[in-house]
Write an enzyme that holds these catalytic residues in place. Structure first.
Site, PDB file in Angstrom:
ATOM      1  N   HIS A   1       7.550  28.884 -37.062  1.00  0.00           N
ATOM      2  CA  HIS A   1       8.074  30.238 -36.870  1.00  0.00           C
ATOM      3  C   HIS A   1       8.295  30.479 -35.379  1.00  0.00           C
ATOM      4  O   HIS A   1       7.684  29.812 -34.528  1.00  0.00           O
ATOM      5  CB  HIS A   1       7.094  31.273 -37.406  1.00  0.00           C
TER       6      HIS A   1
ATOM      7  N   GLU B   1       7.226  32.767 -33.412  1.00  0.00           N
ATOM      8  CA  GLU B   1       5.987  33.084 -32.698  1.00  0.00           C
ATOM      9  C   GLU B   1       5.176  31.825 -32.421  1.00  0.00           C
ATOM     10  O   GLU B   1       4.630  31.655 -31.323  1.00  0.00           O
ATOM     11  CB  GLU B   1       5.114  34.043 -33.523  1.00  0.00           C
TER      12      GLU B   1
ATOM     13  N   CYS C   1       4.046  37.403 -39.540  1.00  0.00           N
ATOM     14  CA  CYS C   1       3.367  37.159 -40.811  1.00  0.00           C
ATOM     15  C   CYS C   1       1.873  36.928 -40.555  1.00  0.00           C
ATOM     16  O   CYS C   1       1.419  36.894 -39.406  1.00  0.00           O
ATOM     17  CB  CYS C   1       3.984  35.945 -41.505  1.00  0.00           C
TER      18      CYS C   1
ATOM     19  N   CYS D   1       1.110  33.788 -38.288  1.00  0.00           N
ATOM     20  CA  CYS D   1       1.390  34.006 -36.869  1.00  0.00           C
ATOM     21  C   CYS D   1       0.397  34.989 -36.254  1.00  0.00           C
ATOM     22  O   CYS D   1      -0.040  34.805 -35.121  1.00  0.00           O
ATOM     23  CB  CYS D   1       2.823  34.487 -36.695  1.00  0.00           C
TER      24      CYS D   1
END
Length: 182
Positions: A56, A58, A86, A89
């Site tokens: 992701h 992040e 999410c 993360c």
């Protein structure tokens, strides 16, 4: 620590990174990790291209930041991300000890900074992250909406082409790999 350039400046930087994700066929989410008005890490969604569910935006920014700072603790940093993080993360942000999270669009389905659940400020955690949401939310939401609208149109064109016997437009590796998806 809040720098002089400000949240909107850094969110625009994250939006530019989200554009890179979209250009690669990834969900357009971008993240930039900042310390004292200096980029120490940045990332954009790469899960599809890297075949990695943890890639992701992040996570990519945190990895980059850890390497740049030569430390897995990213103290006093601010992470700017175009979409509310999410649970995965958010957990990584706690472990990295970032000081502050600033996000753009809310994610009502999986957002772990207050929309779906609240991970970053759970009582009893050994580190709490300061959270500011909704920075350039309309711009961030628009980038996601336009991306998914385009994907739906492409999927619709694929279904129509398959009905007529035309070549499968989704077979190209340059297109989001939706083969096999409904």
């Amino acid at each position: 620590m809040l720098g002089e350039l400000g949240d909107e400046y850094w969110m625009r930087h994250a939006l530019a990174l989200a554009g890179r994700a979209g250009a690669e066929g990834e969900v357009p989410v971008g993240a930039v990790l900042v310390l004292a008005d200096r980029v120490v890490g940045e990332g954009w969604n790469r899960s599809i291209g890297h075949h990695d569910p943890t890639a992701h935006a992040e996570m990519m920014a945190l990895r980059h930041g850890g390497a740049a700072m030569n430390n897995y603790r990213l103290l006093n940093t601010t992470l700017y991300v175009t979409l509310e993080p999410c649970i995965m993360c958010a957990g990584a942000m706690i472990h990295a000890r970032i000081g502050r999270l600033v996000f753009g669009a809310r994610d009502l389905k999986t957002g772990a900074a207050g929309s779906f659940c609240e991970v970053l400020r759970q009582p009893g955690l050994n580190h709490l992250v300061t959270v500011s949401g909704g920075v350039l939310a309309d711009d961030c939401s628009r980038a996601l909406s336009e991306f998914f609208r385009g994907r739906r149109e492409l999927h619709k064109a694929r279904r129509q082409a398959l009905k007529t016997g035309a070549p499968d437009v989704m077979a190209s590796p340059a297109v989001w790999p939706m083969k096999g998806q409904k």
